[in-house]
Design an enzyme around this catalytic site. Sequence first.
Site, PDB file in Angstrom:
ATOM      1  N   ASP A  29     -16.873   2.568 -26.834  1.00  8.94           N
ATOM      2  CA  ASP A  29     -17.684   3.577 -27.501  1.00  8.94           C
ATOM      3  C   ASP A  29     -18.680   2.851 -28.421  1.00  8.94           C
ATOM      4  O   ASP A  29     -18.299   1.947 -29.172  1.00  8.94           O
ATOM      5  CB  ASP A  29     -16.791   4.521 -28.316  1.00  8.94           C
ATOM      6  CG  ASP A  29     -17.521   5.782 -28.746  1.00  8.94           C
ATOM      7  OD1 ASP A  29     -17.105   6.870 -28.334  1.00  8.94           O
ATOM      8  OD2 ASP A  29     -18.519   5.672 -29.505  1.00  8.94           O
ATOM      9  N   ILE A  30     -19.935   3.249 -28.345  1.00  6.50           N
ATOM     10  CA  ILE A  30     -20.989   2.554 -29.081  1.00  6.50           C
ATOM     11  C   ILE A  30     -20.981   2.917 -30.579  1.00  6.50           C
ATOM     12  O   ILE A  30     -21.515   2.178 -31.408  1.00  6.50           O
ATOM     13  CB  ILE A  30     -22.373   2.838 -28.432  1.00  6.50           C
ATOM     14  CG1 ILE A  30     -23.368   1.733 -28.742  1.00  6.50           C
ATOM     15  CG2 ILE A  30     -22.922   4.193 -28.807  1.00  6.50           C
ATOM     16  CD1 ILE A  30     -23.094   0.432 -28.046  1.00  6.50           C
ATOM     17  N   HIS A  93     -14.563  12.756 -20.625  1.00  6.32           N
ATOM     18  CA  HIS A  93     -14.150  11.413 -21.033  1.00  6.32           C
ATOM     19  C   HIS A  93     -12.924  11.492 -21.925  1.00  6.32           C
ATOM     20  O   HIS A  93     -12.749  12.431 -22.689  1.00  6.32           O
ATOM     21  CB  HIS A  93     -15.274  10.663 -21.752  1.00  6.32           C
ATOM     22  CG  HIS A  93     -15.945  11.432 -22.847  1.00  6.32           C
ATOM     23  ND1 HIS A  93     -16.884  12.406 -22.603  1.00  6.32           N
ATOM     24  CD2 HIS A  93     -15.807  11.380 -24.194  1.00  6.32           C
ATOM     25  CE1 HIS A  93     -17.298  12.916 -23.745  1.00  6.32           C
ATOM     26  NE2 HIS A  93     -16.653  12.322 -24.741  1.00  6.32           N
ATOM     27  N   HIS A  95     -11.037   9.479 -24.945  1.00  6.87           N
ATOM     28  CA  HIS A  95     -11.159   8.459 -25.985  1.00  6.87           C
ATOM     29  C   HIS A  95      -9.815   7.742 -26.108  1.00  6.87           C
ATOM     30  O   HIS A  95      -8.775   8.400 -26.243  1.00  6.87           O
ATOM     31  CB  HIS A  95     -11.446   9.093 -27.355  1.00  6.87           C
ATOM     32  CG  HIS A  95     -12.758   9.786 -27.484  1.00  6.87           C
ATOM     33  ND1 HIS A  95     -13.854   9.213 -28.088  1.00  6.87           N
ATOM     34  CD2 HIS A  95     -13.164  11.025 -27.103  1.00  6.87           C
ATOM     35  CE1 HIS A  95     -14.869  10.064 -28.095  1.00  6.87           C
ATOM     36  NE2 HIS A  95     -14.475  11.180 -27.498  1.00  6.87           N
TER      37      HIS A  95
HETATM   38  P1  AMP Z   1     -17.675  13.621 -27.525  1.00  3.99           P
HETATM   39  O1  AMP Z   1     -18.504  14.155 -26.369  1.00  3.99           O
HETATM   40  O2  AMP Z   1     -17.702  14.539 -28.699  1.00  3.99           O
HETATM   41  O3  AMP Z   1     -16.281  13.250 -27.090  1.00  3.99           O
HETATM   42  O4  AMP Z   1     -18.364  12.280 -28.026  1.00  3.99           O
HETATM   43  C1  AMP Z   1     -19.046  11.411 -27.156  1.00  3.99           C
HETATM   44  C2  AMP Z   1     -18.720   9.987 -27.495  1.00  3.99           C
HETATM   45  O5  AMP Z   1     -19.519   9.157 -26.670  1.00  3.99           O
HETATM   46  C3  AMP Z   1     -19.000   9.579 -28.957  1.00  3.99           C
HETATM   47  O6  AMP Z   1     -17.849   8.954 -29.500  1.00  3.99           O
HETATM   48  C4  AMP Z   1     -20.194   8.617 -28.824  1.00  3.99           C
HETATM   49  O7  AMP Z   1     -20.165   7.587 -29.791  1.00  3.99           O
HETATM   50  C5  AMP Z   1     -20.017   8.079 -27.413  1.00  3.99           C
HETATM   51  N1  AMP Z   1     -21.254   7.654 -26.794  1.00  3.99           N
HETATM   52  C6  AMP Z   1     -22.395   8.360 -26.662  1.00  3.99           C
HETATM   53  N2  AMP Z   1     -23.339   7.645 -26.020  1.00  3.99           N
HETATM   54  C7  AMP Z   1     -22.771   6.440 -25.747  1.00  3.99           C
HETATM   55  C8  AMP Z   1     -23.230   5.250 -25.086  1.00  3.99           C
HETATM   56  N3  AMP Z   1     -24.462   5.158 -24.590  1.00  3.99           N
HETATM   57  N4  AMP Z   1     -22.375   4.203 -24.990  1.00  3.99           N
HETATM   58  C9  AMP Z   1     -21.126   4.282 -25.493  1.00  3.99           C
HETATM   59  N5  AMP Z   1     -20.630   5.375 -26.109  1.00  3.99           N
HETATM   60  C10 AMP Z   1     -21.440   6.439 -26.231  1.00  3.99           C
END
Ligand code: AMP
Length: 130
Positions: A29-30, A93, A95
């Site tokens: 996660d970025i 996704h 986590h």
């Molecule tokens: P959520 O949809 O609420 O579960 O959150 C989306 C997750 O994706 C968050 O923790 C972001 O930090 C992560 N995220 C979004 N874009 C990217 C990316 N390009 N690379 C890695 N992680 C990402």
Amino acid sequence: MASIFSKIVSGEIPSYKLAEDEHFFAFLDINPIAKGHALVIPKKETDYIFDIEDSELASMILFAKKLAKAIEQVVACNRIGIAVVGLEVPHAHIHLIPINTIYDIDFSKPKLKFEAHEFKALSDAIAAKV
Ligand code: AMP
């Protein structure tokens, strides 16, 4: 239009890749809430995790399990927490978050910052354990 996560799978958008097989992809996660915070996604784009077909969802959990075991070997923690939110990116996704206390899995706290070389070293170390 392809989701940002589909663009990560295709390589159109870079990521710190951890693992991949025919059906799933995992990367750091970025904007992590803990060191080693990782995401597991299906390559087939589905918004809501509970719309994923049964056998694919079961396989996704097993893929996440394998990755969690790898993260544990690299990041010191009590265990790997697992969460599904999906409010930001409409591509299902999971986590995976190394945790020691409940605070470590609090999504409302400030995100951690890492330099590119730190993300790279961490992703390489985890990928080597998968
Ligand atoms: P959520 O949809 O609420 O579960 O959150 C989306 C997750 O994706 C968050 O923790 C972001 O930090 C992560 N995220 C979004 N874009 C990217 C990316 N390009 N690379 C890695 N992680 C990402």
